[in-house]
Structure formats: C-alpha cells, structure tokens
Motif scaffolding. Sequence first.
Motif, PDB file in Angstrom:
ATOM      1  N   CYS A 221      43.520  28.259  76.402  1.00  0.00           N
ATOM      2  CA  CYS A 221      42.691  27.992  75.240  1.00  0.00           C
ATOM      3  C   CYS A 221      43.541  27.430  74.117  1.00  0.00           C
ATOM      4  O   CYS A 221      44.773  27.516  74.114  1.00  0.00           O
ATOM      5  N   LYS A 222      42.874  26.884  73.187  1.00  0.00           N
ATOM      6  CA  LYS A 222      43.587  26.274  72.077  1.00  0.00           C
ATOM      7  C   LYS A 222      44.296  27.331  71.259  1.00  0.00           C
ATOM      8  O   LYS A 222      43.689  28.298  70.837  1.00  0.00           O
ATOM      9  N   PRO A 223      45.544  27.139  71.032  1.00  0.00           N
ATOM     10  CA  PRO A 223      46.252  28.105  70.194  1.00  0.00           C
ATOM     11  C   PRO A 223      45.748  28.050  68.771  1.00  0.00           C
ATOM     12  O   PRO A 223      45.492  26.964  68.251  1.00  0.00           O
ATOM     13  N   PRO A 224      45.607  29.184  68.175  1.00  0.00           N
ATOM     14  CA  PRO A 224      45.089  29.213  66.816  1.00  0.00           C
ATOM     15  C   PRO A 224      46.193  29.028  65.797  1.00  0.00           C
ATOM     16  O   PRO A 224      45.949  29.086  64.611  1.00  0.00           O
ATOM     17  N   TYR A 225      47.362  28.854  66.261  1.00  0.00           N
ATOM     18  CA  TYR A 225      48.484  28.756  65.339  1.00  0.00           C
ATOM     19  C   TYR A 225      48.675  27.330  64.857  1.00  0.00           C
ATOM     20  O   TYR A 225      48.498  26.384  65.601  1.00  0.00           O
ATOM     21  N   SER A 226      49.055  27.241  63.664  1.00  0.00           N
ATOM     22  CA  SER A 226      49.384  25.919  63.139  1.00  0.00           C
ATOM     23  C   SER A 226      50.686  25.459  63.773  1.00  0.00           C
ATOM     24  O   SER A 226      51.447  26.237  64.331  1.00  0.00           O
ATOM     25  N   PHE A 227      50.912  24.206  63.677  1.00  0.00           N
ATOM     26  CA  PHE A 227      52.149  23.677  64.227  1.00  0.00           C
ATOM     27  C   PHE A 227      53.349  24.329  63.557  1.00  0.00           C
ATOM     28  O   PHE A 227      54.374  24.564  64.190  1.00  0.00           O
TER      29      PHE A 227
ATOM     30  N   ARG B 244      56.850  16.710  65.350  1.00  0.00           N
ATOM     31  CA  ARG B 244      57.915  16.012  64.618  1.00  0.00           C
ATOM     32  C   ARG B 244      57.539  15.831  63.157  1.00  0.00           C
ATOM     33  O   ARG B 244      58.361  15.984  62.253  1.00  0.00           O
ATOM     34  N   HIS B 245      56.297  15.488  62.993  1.00  0.00           N
ATOM     35  CA  HIS B 245      55.809  15.323  61.628  1.00  0.00           C
ATOM     36  C   HIS B 245      56.021  16.612  60.833  1.00  0.00           C
ATOM     37  O   HIS B 245      56.475  16.593  59.688  1.00  0.00           O
ATOM     38  N   ASN B 246      55.700  17.704  61.437  1.00  0.00           N
ATOM     39  CA  ASN B 246      55.859  18.982  60.772  1.00  0.00           C
ATOM     40  C   ASN B 246      57.322  19.279  60.479  1.00  0.00           C
ATOM     41  O   ASN B 246      57.660  19.742  59.401  1.00  0.00           O
ATOM     42  N   LEU B 247      58.132  19.039  61.445  1.00  0.00           N
ATOM     43  CA  LEU B 247      59.549  19.296  61.250  1.00  0.00           C
ATOM     44  C   LEU B 247      60.086  18.482  60.078  1.00  0.00           C
ATOM     45  O   LEU B 247      60.857  18.955  59.253  1.00  0.00           O
ATOM     46  N   SER B 248      59.623  17.267  60.064  1.00  0.00           N
ATOM     47  CA  SER B 248      60.112  16.383  59.019  1.00  0.00           C
ATOM     48  C   SER B 248      59.609  16.788  57.646  1.00  0.00           C
ATOM     49  O   SER B 248      60.335  16.764  56.659  1.00  0.00           O
ATOM     50  N   LEU B 249      58.345  17.135  57.632  1.00  0.00           N
ATOM     51  CA  LEU B 249      57.708  17.283  56.339  1.00  0.00           C
ATOM     52  C   LEU B 249      57.750  18.704  55.807  1.00  0.00           C
ATOM     53  O   LEU B 249      57.705  18.919  54.611  1.00  0.00           O
ATOM     54  N   ASN B 250      57.819  19.622  56.702  1.00  0.00           N
ATOM     55  CA  ASN B 250      57.695  20.999  56.272  1.00  0.00           C
ATOM     56  C   ASN B 250      59.034  21.553  55.786  1.00  0.00           C
ATOM     57  O   ASN B 250      60.034  21.531  56.498  1.00  0.00           O
ATOM     58  N   LYS B 251      58.968  22.036  54.613  1.00  0.00           N
ATOM     59  CA  LYS B 251      60.140  22.600  53.962  1.00  0.00           C
ATOM     60  C   LYS B 251      60.755  23.741  54.758  1.00  0.00           C
ATOM     61  O   LYS B 251      61.936  24.042  54.624  1.00  0.00           O
TER      62      LYS B 251
ATOM     63  N   VAL C 158      50.942  20.569  49.026  1.00  0.00           N
ATOM     64  CA  VAL C 158      50.469  19.886  50.212  1.00  0.00           C
ATOM     65  C   VAL C 158      51.553  18.997  50.758  1.00  0.00           C
ATOM     66  O   VAL C 158      52.475  18.608  50.071  1.00  0.00           O
ATOM     67  N   PRO C 159      51.427  18.698  52.010  1.00  0.00           N
ATOM     68  CA  PRO C 159      52.426  17.837  52.586  1.00  0.00           C
ATOM     69  C   PRO C 159      52.435  16.518  51.874  1.00  0.00           C
ATOM     70  O   PRO C 159      51.403  15.893  51.685  1.00  0.00           O
ATOM     71  N   GLY C 160      53.577  16.144  51.490  1.00  0.00           N
ATOM     72  CA  GLY C 160      53.675  14.837  50.881  1.00  0.00           C
ATOM     73  C   GLY C 160      53.256  14.846  49.446  1.00  0.00           C
ATOM     74  O   GLY C 160      53.356  13.850  48.772  1.00  0.00           O
ATOM     75  N   ASP C 161      52.781  15.960  49.014  1.00  0.00           N
ATOM     76  CA  ASP C 161      52.451  16.017  47.613  1.00  0.00           C
ATOM     77  C   ASP C 161      53.739  16.148  46.829  1.00  0.00           C
ATOM     78  O   ASP C 161      54.821  16.197  47.354  1.00  0.00           O
ATOM     79  N   GLY C 162      53.558  16.209  45.560  1.00  0.00           N
ATOM     80  CA  GLY C 162      54.727  16.129  44.717  1.00  0.00           C
ATOM     81  C   GLY C 162      55.851  17.048  45.096  1.00  0.00           C
ATOM     82  O   GLY C 162      56.972  16.618  45.276  1.00  0.00           O
ATOM     83  N   GLU C 163      55.521  18.313  45.233  1.00  0.00           N
ATOM     84  CA  GLU C 163      56.604  19.235  45.461  1.00  0.00           C
ATOM     85  C   GLU C 163      57.166  19.068  46.844  1.00  0.00           C
ATOM     86  O   GLU C 163      58.332  19.297  47.083  1.00  0.00           O
ATOM     87  N   ASP C 164      56.307  18.722  47.696  1.00  0.00           N
ATOM     88  CA  ASP C 164      56.819  18.484  49.013  1.00  0.00           C
ATOM     89  C   ASP C 164      57.774  17.310  48.961  1.00  0.00           C
ATOM     90  O   ASP C 164      58.748  17.244  49.672  1.00  0.00           O
ATOM     91  N   ASP C 165      57.439  16.450  48.123  1.00  0.00           N
ATOM     92  CA  ASP C 165      58.328  15.327  47.956  1.00  0.00           C
ATOM     93  C   ASP C 165      59.645  15.780  47.370  1.00  0.00           C
ATOM     94  O   ASP C 165      60.700  15.332  47.750  1.00  0.00           O
TER      95      ASP C 165
END
Length: 446
Positions: free
Chosen positions: A111-117, A161-168, A338-345
């Motif tokens: 089943c689909k994992p309920p966890y976020s990436f 990969r996107h998460n790895l890159s973007l997530n603090k 949010v991802p890519g939002d200011g602070e994420d930036d």
Amino acid sequence: MPPSKKPEVSRVSMASEQSPFAQVGSLSELPQEAMPKADAASPTPRPEDEELTNLNWLHESRNLLTSFGDPVLRSVSPVLELDRDHGGPPSPSPPPATSDPPYDLKHNPNCKPPYSFSCLIFMAIEDSPSKRLPVKDIYNWILHHFPYFTNAPTGWKNSVRHNLSLNKCFKKVDKDRSQSVGKGSLWCIEGEYRHNLIQALKKTPFHPHAQVLATPPVSLQAFQSMSSPPLWPVSPFFRRNGGVLLQVPQGVIQNGARILSQEVFPGIRPLPIIPIGSRSAAVRSVLAGCRRRSESDPSGDPPLGSDPKEDHTYSTGNGQSSSLHSSGGGASREAGDVPGDGEDDDRCRDRREPRDAAAPTPDAAPPQAQQHKRRQHWTTKAKLRVSGDSLPLKKRRTQKPPESDDEEMKEAAGSLLHLAGVRACLNNITNRTAKGQKEQKDTLKN
DNA sequence: AGGTCCTTAAACATAG
DNA sequence: ACTATGTTTAAGGACC
C-alpha cells in the motif's frame, strides 16, 4: 527562466490520486516547541527538555524502524542489490498496488506509504549504521521497505532527490577519498532538524506504532521487549566500514556504533551511564565546537541556522506555527517555510553558497511579475541568490575545499549527539527504575 | 479565499 | 554518449 512547458494532462489531479503522501505526516504539523533552535538566540535547553527529546527520539527511532522490520514487509521486498549481495530472501514480485487505506503495512505491504518523502529519507538515513547514505542507497532502502515504489512511476526518485536538495533537514557530505567510488555524495540528517523529522514521523496518523508512541514503555525492560527493528548490515557503506565509522577517533565512534547496534536495539550491551548533566554539557560542548568551527572556519560548511530567522526547514511550520514563528515582525512570515520559499532559500544559500558569495546583491534581482505571490517571492529570492554568485551552482558547490577531518569530526559529533541522546534516555529509564525500586523499598520499610 | 505544505514533473548542469 | 546525481522552477492538490 521561461516556464517549462508541461503537458497539462500529466499533472492534473496527480497529487490527489497518485500521491501516497498527500499531507499525511506533514512536517507542517510540528508543534512549535518541537523546533530546536540551536542558535545563540535560544537558551540552552534544560536537561529535562533534552531528556524528553531524547526519550522521544529513542522511542521514535525504535518504533519507526520496528515498523519496517516486519517480516511480511521483508518477504515481499523486491530483490535488491543488497539482498543479492547477502543472500537475502528472494522476493516474489509484489502484488499490484492496491488502493489505499486502511493503511496496513503488515497485511498490505504494497500500500501507499503514508510518510512524506522527508520521512522516508530520514528513516533511510537513520537506518543506516553510519547515518549517511548515498542517494542510491536511499532509493534502495525505500524500495526495500516500501514495495509500493517498485511499481510506482519512476518520478518518485526525482522527488527523493528534490527533497534532499531542497529540504533543510538533509545535508550533503562529500565522501572521503577512500569512499569516493561512484557518483554523488552522502546525505545525512542535519542534526538540528532531526527532531523535526522525528516529530513529523510521530505525527503520521497511520503510524503503525501510534499506540506505542502514545504510551511509551515505562521501563527499560518493557522498552527492550519491544519487537526488534531491522539493522542494516547489508548496506554497502556499512560493509565498507565494517560497521563502524572510520576516520574518526576510534573510541568515540566505535562506542557510538556499539551503542547503535547493541544498545538501542536488541542484544545490546548497556553502556556506562553518565549523568545527564555532564552528558548535556558534553553535547553542548560538541555542538558549540561544531558551530564555532563552522562559523569561524571558512573552509567548513557555512553555519546553518545561525540566524534564528533563517533557521527553517522545508517543512517546519504550517500557517499556524509559522505565525507563532514570527517573532520578528511582519516580514518574518514572508520568509515562509515552504520549499523554495524565502527561508528555504536562505537555507539553500546557507548550505550551498560559499562564504565569499554570502552577499547577494538585492538589486541584482529584477522584480518578478506577480502571478503567484508565493512563487514570485521565491523566484525573486532565488534570483537574488543566483545573481549574487558568478559561478554556476554546481561549480560553487564543487569549489568547496576537499572534505577535511573537520567535517568528519562534525559528523562524528552528530553521531555523538544522537548517541548521547540514546544514552541519556537509557540513563533516565534506569534511574527511574532504580528510583522507583528504592521508593518501593522505602515504602515497604515504613 | 488565500496561504502553506507537499508532491510531481521537467529542464538543466555536472560527474562518473 | 550515457546514466546517475543534484539543483531549480513550476504547477496542482490538500489542508488549515
């Protein structure tokens, strides 16, 4: 940049119908108090807080790993390289993905994992002995534990990969030379954000051990009697290092490895228990040392979260929490989480820009046309960042001086922190048990 | 309704 | 040249 033309069709209702992660276990649900701010602005956490944190982490890690150690899960896992290498059980091809809930990992492993990436990556990394993994191994871990992805469209890797890159929460560490076989870097958890990820996991409504989490075991025995989580001795990295982190002072990390493999998990030999206070001090000292080094040493990674306002994660706050977050006036939220939002930036800048590029010129970024407020904001900030540097991103990244022992030490410190947490927790449990027994004795005497 | 979070897709750069 | 990895941008859905 011109918006990339995309087949509108491919995206329609994607998130709602295909995404296994739609808003479940969102990090945005993290309570504000769950956001550690390891910066000068925040007071040193009290031992009790640390204790609580450590306790949570301990249960958390154990539970989350336990939930993936389910033999059912294992048995239906795809045949991975890792399995082949180690004679793991050959797996039948998993049944076709079923439509979701009730989420039941045990009986419906596909089943689909309920966890976020974010959570998946976190678990993957945490499940590795060295607490850092190359992307490939993260893929493997996810595949191994969530057969759903074997049949899922390949886009999920992109998302990882996107998460790895973007997530603090995730930090890239270069492999040392002896390990630099193959592409890419190792990814680890940014210590300051581990807590957030744990909280996010905890918030996952379908967490298989939600009940356990709600009622953590009160005794060491109870704790130890919980089902066993999978270790991950098949990890290539683990094998490479013989189960021990190399390149660090042996006593420290080997002890750490011992803790990980024997203390938190079954069959574990207890470690000497040290008072929480001294442990806290030691941890703080390590932390401070790392922070000092990263701040003062231009060759090290730029300090992360040195500014409270920049101390944000891809997913550390929702609307509510972010408003709580905003202590610095109206502009605070605008640097959203949010991802890519200011602070994420900001975080991107923190992590990616070399110190010499730390002064982006605001004027260099032309204001974007207002389409999406948020996107505009983000785009603008992104342009600020880019315009502040003359080098292409990749070049900027690779211009970093070669990974030094300092970095290794930082990592070791991270491991230490984690392990210290484990130890403190056990210490606490043991103390409580002893105290309880003593009290019981006293009561009986009287 | 608008903001936020998260996922997904895609384009692109770079490294092996 | 090809593939894997890493970064960035964009868009849509769900939730609050």
